[in-house]
Design a protein around this motif. Structure first.
Motif, PDB file in Angstrom:
ATOM      1  N   SER A 227      23.134 -10.781 131.454  1.00 35.15           N
ATOM      2  CA  SER A 227      24.221 -10.201 130.653  1.00 35.15           C
ATOM      3  C   SER A 227      23.735  -8.907 130.048  1.00 35.15           C
ATOM      4  O   SER A 227      22.718  -8.884 129.360  1.00 35.15           O
ATOM      5  CB  SER A 227      24.564 -11.103 129.462  1.00 35.15           C
ATOM      6  N   THR A 248      25.236  -9.516 121.625  1.00 31.38           N
ATOM      7  CA  THR A 248      26.650  -9.424 121.994  1.00 31.38           C
ATOM      8  C   THR A 248      26.832  -8.641 123.288  1.00 31.38           C
ATOM      9  O   THR A 248      26.087  -7.693 123.559  1.00 31.38           O
ATOM     10  CB  THR A 248      27.493  -8.759 120.890  1.00 31.38           C
ATOM     11  N   THR A 249      27.802  -9.070 124.081  1.00 28.05           N
ATOM     12  CA  THR A 249      28.135  -8.291 125.278  1.00 28.05           C
ATOM     13  C   THR A 249      29.225  -7.275 124.934  1.00 28.05           C
ATOM     14  O   THR A 249      29.613  -6.484 125.772  1.00 28.05           O
ATOM     15  CB  THR A 249      28.677  -9.225 126.385  1.00 28.05           C
ATOM     16  N   ARG A 250      29.698  -7.331 123.677  1.00 30.73           N
ATOM     17  CA  ARG A 250      30.813  -6.458 123.315  1.00 30.73           C
ATOM     18  C   ARG A 250      30.525  -5.627 122.056  1.00 30.73           C
ATOM     19  O   ARG A 250      31.249  -5.720 121.055  1.00 30.73           O
ATOM     20  CB  ARG A 250      32.079  -7.310 123.085  1.00 30.73           C
ATOM     21  N   THR A 253      33.278  -3.983 119.963  1.00 37.08           N
ATOM     22  CA  THR A 253      34.123  -4.687 118.974  1.00 37.08           C
ATOM     23  C   THR A 253      33.447  -4.823 117.611  1.00 37.08           C
ATOM     24  O   THR A 253      33.906  -5.575 116.766  1.00 37.08           O
ATOM     25  CB  THR A 253      34.485  -6.105 119.478  1.00 37.08           C
ATOM     26  N   TYR A 329      28.856 -24.562 118.186  1.00 36.61           N
ATOM     27  CA  TYR A 329      28.978 -23.882 119.482  1.00 36.61           C
ATOM     28  C   TYR A 329      27.942 -22.778 119.710  1.00 36.61           C
ATOM     29  O   TYR A 329      27.855 -22.234 120.809  1.00 36.61           O
ATOM     30  CB  TYR A 329      30.415 -23.370 119.692  1.00 36.61           C
ATOM     31  N   VAL A 330      27.178 -22.465 118.695  1.00 37.47           N
ATOM     32  CA  VAL A 330      26.133 -21.461 118.914  1.00 37.47           C
ATOM     33  C   VAL A 330      24.811 -22.179 119.215  1.00 37.47           C
ATOM     34  O   VAL A 330      24.401 -23.066 118.473  1.00 37.47           O
ATOM     35  CB  VAL A 330      26.001 -20.519 117.703  1.00 37.47           C
ATOM     36  N   TYR A 334      19.902 -19.462 123.426  1.00 38.66           N
ATOM     37  CA  TYR A 334      20.534 -18.394 124.201  1.00 38.66           C
ATOM     38  C   TYR A 334      20.583 -17.150 123.323  1.00 38.66           C
ATOM     39  O   TYR A 334      20.910 -17.239 122.130  1.00 38.66           O
ATOM     40  CB  TYR A 334      21.940 -18.787 124.653  1.00 38.66           C
ATOM     41  N   GLY A 337      20.299 -16.827 119.157  1.00 38.03           N
ATOM     42  CA  GLY A 337      20.681 -17.990 118.367  1.00 38.03           C
ATOM     43  C   GLY A 337      21.632 -17.635 117.235  1.00 38.03           C
ATOM     44  O   GLY A 337      21.866 -18.444 116.341  1.00 38.03           O
ATOM     45  N   ALA A 338      22.169 -16.402 117.287  1.00 35.98           N
ATOM     46  CA  ALA A 338      23.118 -15.982 116.256  1.00 35.98           C
ATOM     47  C   ALA A 338      24.169 -15.103 116.918  1.00 35.98           C
ATOM     48  O   ALA A 338      23.858 -14.357 117.847  1.00 35.98           O
ATOM     49  CB  ALA A 338      22.389 -15.187 115.166  1.00 35.98           C
ATOM     50  N   VAL A 339      25.418 -15.200 116.442  1.00 33.67           N
ATOM     51  CA  VAL A 339      26.477 -14.375 117.025  1.00 33.67           C
ATOM     52  C   VAL A 339      27.300 -13.717 115.933  1.00 33.67           C
ATOM     53  O   VAL A 339      27.343 -14.188 114.794  1.00 33.67           O
ATOM     54  CB  VAL A 339      27.429 -15.192 117.939  1.00 33.67           C
ATOM     55  N   HIS A 345      39.275 -10.449 119.426  1.00 35.87           N
ATOM     56  CA  HIS A 345      39.008 -10.086 120.829  1.00 35.87           C
ATOM     57  C   HIS A 345      38.171 -11.101 121.597  1.00 35.87           C
ATOM     58  O   HIS A 345      37.667 -10.809 122.664  1.00 35.87           O
ATOM     59  CB  HIS A 345      38.391  -8.680 120.874  1.00 35.87           C
ATOM     60  N   ASP A 346      37.996 -12.281 121.033  1.00 35.56           N
ATOM     61  CA  ASP A 346      37.283 -13.334 121.745  1.00 35.56           C
ATOM     62  C   ASP A 346      38.019 -14.646 121.500  1.00 35.56           C
ATOM     63  O   ASP A 346      38.308 -14.988 120.352  1.00 35.56           O
ATOM     64  CB  ASP A 346      35.844 -13.431 121.243  1.00 35.56           C
ATOM     65  N   ARG A 348      37.250 -17.831 121.824  1.00 35.13           N
ATOM     66  CA  ARG A 348      36.567 -18.888 121.081  1.00 35.13           C
ATOM     67  C   ARG A 348      36.534 -18.554 119.576  1.00 35.13           C
ATOM     68  O   ARG A 348      36.795 -19.400 118.736  1.00 35.13           O
ATOM     69  CB  ARG A 348      35.140 -19.023 121.628  1.00 35.13           C
TER      70      ARG A 348
HETATM   71  C1  ANZ Z   1      30.743 -10.615 120.009  1.00 37.39           C
HETATM   72  C2  ANZ Z   1      31.799 -10.714 121.004  1.00 37.39           C
HETATM   73  C3  ANZ Z   1      33.055 -10.140 120.954  1.00 37.39           C
HETATM   74  C4  ANZ Z   1      31.431 -11.454 122.086  1.00 37.39           C
HETATM   75  C5  ANZ Z   1      33.889 -10.346 122.034  1.00 37.39           C
HETATM   76  C6  ANZ Z   1      32.202 -11.687 123.174  1.00 37.39           C
HETATM   77  C7  ANZ Z   1      33.463 -11.118 123.122  1.00 37.39           C
HETATM   78  P1  ANZ Z   1      27.463 -14.026 127.990  1.00 37.39           P
HETATM   79  O1  ANZ Z   1      28.374 -13.151 128.755  1.00 37.39           O
HETATM   80  O2  ANZ Z   1      27.495 -15.448 128.415  1.00 37.39           O
HETATM   81  O3  ANZ Z   1      26.084 -13.472 127.851  1.00 37.39           O
HETATM   82  N1  ANZ Z   1      26.918 -15.501 122.277  1.00 37.39           N
HETATM   83  C8  ANZ Z   1      25.753 -14.838 122.187  1.00 37.39           C
HETATM   84  N2  ANZ Z   1      24.732 -15.672 121.915  1.00 37.39           N
HETATM   85  C9  ANZ Z   1      25.266 -16.897 121.839  1.00 37.39           C
HETATM   86  C10 ANZ Z   1      24.720 -18.190 121.575  1.00 37.39           C
HETATM   87  N3  ANZ Z   1      23.426 -18.354 121.335  1.00 37.39           N
HETATM   88  N4  ANZ Z   1      25.542 -19.269 121.580  1.00 37.39           N
HETATM   89  C11 ANZ Z   1      26.864 -19.104 121.816  1.00 37.39           C
HETATM   90  N5  ANZ Z   1      27.445 -17.920 122.053  1.00 37.39           N
HETATM   91  C12 ANZ Z   1      26.662 -16.810 122.078  1.00 37.39           C
HETATM   92  O4  ANZ Z   1      28.089 -14.124 126.502  1.00 37.39           O
HETATM   93  C13 ANZ Z   1      27.611 -13.310 125.479  1.00 37.39           C
HETATM   94  C14 ANZ Z   1      28.558 -13.523 124.313  1.00 37.39           C
HETATM   95  O5  ANZ Z   1      28.466 -14.902 123.908  1.00 37.39           O
HETATM   96  C15 ANZ Z   1      28.146 -12.681 123.145  1.00 37.39           C
HETATM   97  O6  ANZ Z   1      29.044 -11.605 122.953  1.00 37.39           O
HETATM   98  C16 ANZ Z   1      28.441 -13.609 121.963  1.00 37.39           C
HETATM   99  O7  ANZ Z   1      29.783 -13.331 121.615  1.00 37.39           O
HETATM  100  C17 ANZ Z   1      28.273 -14.984 122.524  1.00 37.39           C
HETATM  101  F1  ANZ Z   1      35.101  -9.786 121.990  1.00 37.39           F
HETATM  102  O8  ANZ Z   1      29.583 -11.155 120.675  1.00 37.39           O
HETATM  103  B1  ANZ Z   1      29.970 -11.917 121.898  1.00 37.39           B
END
Ligand code: ANZ
Ligand code: ZN
Length: 820
Positions: A227, A248-250, A253, A329-330, A334, A337-339, A345-346, A348
């Protein structure tokens, strides 16, 4: 005529091949190499099942075909002989795991031999023997020297009653599969291999494997789970600006963050909740979470549960104070360990915010109509940034990198790549595996066993009570001296995951008797990569990923010249009965040995190869087996009835016409088809269909037509069938008076000219007088030629009112119509 008696023939030839070492590996370096490999079996107590039979039949056709095509072929076999069932037999029935395993291995070898498979048995490897596992230890030390093996504390599934670690697969609904007590998470020191160091190369290598099924490559890519995104670091003023970093992948946002969530196991949690209102509730929640598996926690229909810690973090760009939550859910392992929570925009985060009444802030607007607020679902598409300070108006795709770079410049994070892949936990608190060659000394710490002291042998003076790691019960094993200072020390009692053993066995085959090193680089480079690897899809990620990892590490260590072990991969389908996978519980198992007993191994092999392409599921059919047996009998009779033909001197070189020319055409067309279907496509079923057509043509061949081509076609037929049914063809070959084994014959080449359907001019006579000329394809049958002759206008006119008494066709020459 001699009868076809498979039982007699098969055991006779198996003994003969073994006696003459017919399948010893050809070391002639002037020939191109070919390494054909089937995944080695776990020698269970049940012997071969149909799935084994299928894999070995496929591999054997490939190996035999390549040998006949002038390759030097390596086709070895072994046993993946460490593992739990042997240890459970020891616990439940008091049998010695070593004896139990060796007995099963013998049985496997016997049953594999009964299939007539062409292995070079001299290279047999069994992973449970010290000759093999000492090199597991050697390789472990190499990994250790290279910083790729390390010990760390990790949360593992722990059964308090059995006092042992359990694999994820051994936890059923939160309970121990053996004693049904509740499984907990326990933090234990465990050995890991640093496969994550190779994540990028394991991905990149997949692009260089065009002959792997797309499905398997996709599964590996998904497992590695790359990712691209950013780290964002939030400071916590009340903890002296301690930082929480999220992945974060985003990052586009970032201005939409309204809360943050840390995993229950996050190391900051105790400090975040200290003295706060929710402290005891959250501590209780953390205890509950330890009992859940990751799968339970992350399944999409699992209820999302969280608690506010009462602590706040500072937004890196706006300075706003953001509440920090703890939620199920965190996951701790991965990302970081913090989000950061962006409910607008997400999906979940949206559900979580709705449930706990957290603010929802839109920061991306679609082109055209703006979103209607309050939102009824998260907006996850592209758009333009709003409410985002200096980034307003920017396209969100551009904002991804713009914001990530801004974070990097201001020392608050920056672009990063995250992988889902975890380091490989190889410690097992089990007896029947390879002892990890490490020693713990109070003075020197963790000390590797010197390579010259290998192997660290499995002790025999152990207790199997199912309650603890048997190795810990052996005083002679545990107590040792430190290799570095000579004082009293303790041995590591963990053994290695058996997947370690199978990650390099295919290299060991190239030099299986080496007592100094796992293999000589020159020998391994003489054979690797494996040209065709055949096995089940269930190993798509585990074994196939680990083997690729090992190969890359050994490549870096200069021990092997290739960095991908398997050039081509064939994943065979399942064997079904009545539409279901054969299994004991379904009671639909057909035993390979029963079939071999009743019809012979050749029939079983033939049916399995004919019934479906190798990568598809195969429906077992008793009628299909019967049909295969009948076909082999048909081939047998064809040759047995013509046995006298082979006593005569071959009469070759004559120009062929008519039926003879047509038979030659069919023969060469069959050679072409069979060669292509085996060599280029692994489509053994269509190759067999082509051979069946040739047999039909041979049965239809007129008795008075040219014998030389008939004889040649019979010989070629036996050669073409040899890779599929090695016993009957060997017997028929001998019946034809040949001295050498049919399996040493060169694969026939086809003559492109023979494939051309030539035309000939034929004279049409009425009562012996030529009345007309006719041009027909040389391949035209007698019936066709006769029909065409009678349809000619001139001929019709001449025979009008007369009765046709007889029509004589001399193929390629003339038709004489007797009429009066
Ligand atoms: C903010 C955000 C905004 C996110 C948005 C997504 C959409 P992949 O693609 O699977 O790598 N994430 C990160 N670490 C996590 C963890 N330890 N346990 C659970 N969820 C976790 O997914 C990366 C996204 O999964 C990250 O991007 C984070 O949520 C969440 F509009 O950050 B995102
Ligand atoms: Zn010491």
């Amino acid at each position: 005529m001699k009868e076809y008696t498979p039982k007699e023939i098969e055991s006779k030839w198996q003994a003969h091949w073994a006696g003459t070492r017919l399948y010893a590996t050809d070391e002639d370096s002037s020939k191109p190499k070919y390494y054909a490999l089937e995944q080695f079996p776990y020698p269970s107590g049940d012997g071969l099942h149909m799935g084994h039979m299928r894999v070995y039949s496929i591999g054997d056709v490939i190996a035999r075909f390549r040998r006949m095509n002038g390759y030097r072929v390596l086709h070895p076999m072994g046993a993946d002989a460490f593992g739990l069932p042997a240890e459970n037999a020891a616990i439940n029935r008091g049998v010695n795991p070593g004896e139990w395993t060796l007995k099963n291995m013998d049985r496997f070898v016997k049953e594999q031999s009964m299939m007539g498979v062409s292995y070079d048995w001299d290279r047999y490897v069994a992973t449970c023997l010290p000759e093999y596992y000492r090199f597991n230890q050697w390789l472990f030390l190499l990994f250790y020297e290279r910083g790729l093996a390390y010990r760390k504390k990790a949360f593992v599934n722990w059964c308090p009653d059995c006092s042992t670690v359990l694999a994820n697969e051994q936890v059923e609904n939160g309970r121990c599969w053996r004693c049904d007590s509740e499984v907990t998470k326990k933090e234990l020191e465990q050995w890991f291999l640093r496969i994550t160091d190779y994540a990028e190369r394991l991905l990149e290598g997949l692009d260089r494997l065009p002959k792997w099924p797309e499905k398997v490559k996709a599964m590996q890519r998904n497992w590695i789970g790359k990712s691209e995104g950013a780290h964002v670091s939030f400071s916590i003023p009340e903890l002296e600006d301690e930082r929480v970093t999220v992945f974060t992948t985003r990052p586009d946002t970032l201005y939409g963050v309204t809360y943050m969530v840390v995993a229950p196991e996050h190391p900051l949690v105790p400090r975040l909740i200290k003295g706060k209102e929710n402290e005891s509730v959250i501590l209780e929640f953390i205890e509950q979470m330890k009992k859940q598996t990751e799968i339970e926690r992350t399944s999409t229909d699992a209820e999302k549960v969280g608690y506010p810690t009462g602590a706040y973090a500072k937004h890196p760009l706006t300075g706003e104070m953001i509440p920090i939550w703890v939620a199920n859910y965190v996951l701790m392992d991965y990302g970081t360990g913090a989000v950061m929570g962006v409910p607008a925009h997400d999906e979940r985060d949206f559900q979580f915010a709705k449930k706990y009444d957290l603010p929802i802030k839109v920061v991306i607007q679609p082109e055209g109509e703006p979103l209607e607020e309050p939102l009824t679902e998260a907006y996850t598409e592209d758009g333009k940034l709003v409410n985002s300070g200096p980034f307003n108006g920017m396209n969100n795709r551009e904002a991804l990198s713009a914001i990530a770079e801004h974070l990097a410049e201001t020392n608050q994070g920056g672009p990063t790549v995250n992988y889902r892949l975890r380091d490989w936990l190889i410690s097992r608190q089990r007896y029947w595996g390879t002892p990890i060659p490490m020693i713990y000394c109070d003075a020197c710490g963790t000390v590797p066993v010197p390579k010259e002291d290998l192997p660290v042998l499995l002790p025999e003076d152990v207790v199997f009570d199912g309650k603890r790691n048997p190795l810990t019960t052996s005083e002679t094993f545990v107590q040792t001296t430190c290799p570095s200072c000579g004082r009293e020390a303790r041995r590591e009692t963990d053994t290695m995951d058996t997947f370690f053993d199978s990650s390099w066995y295919f290299m060991r085959y190239t030099d299986s008797k080496n007592t100094e090193v796992p293999f000589d680089p020159e020998k391994v480079n003489n054979w690797l990569p494996v040209d065709e690897y055949i096995g089940g899809i269930e190993h798509a990620v585990l074994h196939l990923l680990y083997s690729r990892f090992f190969t890359k590490v050994l490549y870096d260590a200069g021990m092997i010249a290739v960095d991908e072990p398997f050039a081509s991969l064939l994943t065979q389908g399942m064997v079904l009965k009545d539409g279901f996978k054969m299994s004991k519980s379904k009671g639909n198992v057909v035993s390979p040995l029963e079939i071999v007993e009743k019809y012979g191994a050749d029939t079983a092999r033939f049916f399995i190869l004919f019934a479906a392409p190798p990568d598809r599921d195969l429906d077992w059919s008793d009628a299909g087996v019967e049909g295969s047996y009948r076909f082999l009998n048909r081939v047998w009779r064809l040759i047995a009835q013509n046995e006298s033909l082979f006593g005569q001197k071959a009469d070759t070189g004559r120009e062929l016409t008519g039926d003879a020319r047509e038979l030659r055409r069919i023969l060469h067309q069959t050679i072409k088809k069979v060669t292509h279907e085996i060599g280029e496509r692994n489509h053994f079923n269509t190759a067999i269909s082509a051979i069946m057509e040739l047999v039909n043509a041979l049965y239809a061949y007129p008795e008075n037509a040219d014998r030389s081509i008939f004889r040649e076609a019979l010989e070629k037929l036996v050669i073409l069938l040899a890779p599929f049914v090695p016993h009957i063809t060997e017997e028929l070959w001998q019946m034809m008076g040949k001295q050498e084994s049919v399996h040493k014959e060169a694969w026939p080449a086809f003559d492109p000219e023979a494939l051309v359907q030539n035309e000939v001019e034929i004279a049409v006579q009425i009562n012996g007088k030529v009345r007309e000329k006719l041009v027909v394809p040389t391949s035209a049958s007698r019936d066709e030629v006769e029909k065409q002759a009678l349809q000619q206008d001139r001929i019709r006119m001449l025979i009008e009112g007369k009765t046709v008494r007889k029509v004589i066709v001399v193929p390629g020459k003339l038709v004489n119509i007797v009429a009066n």
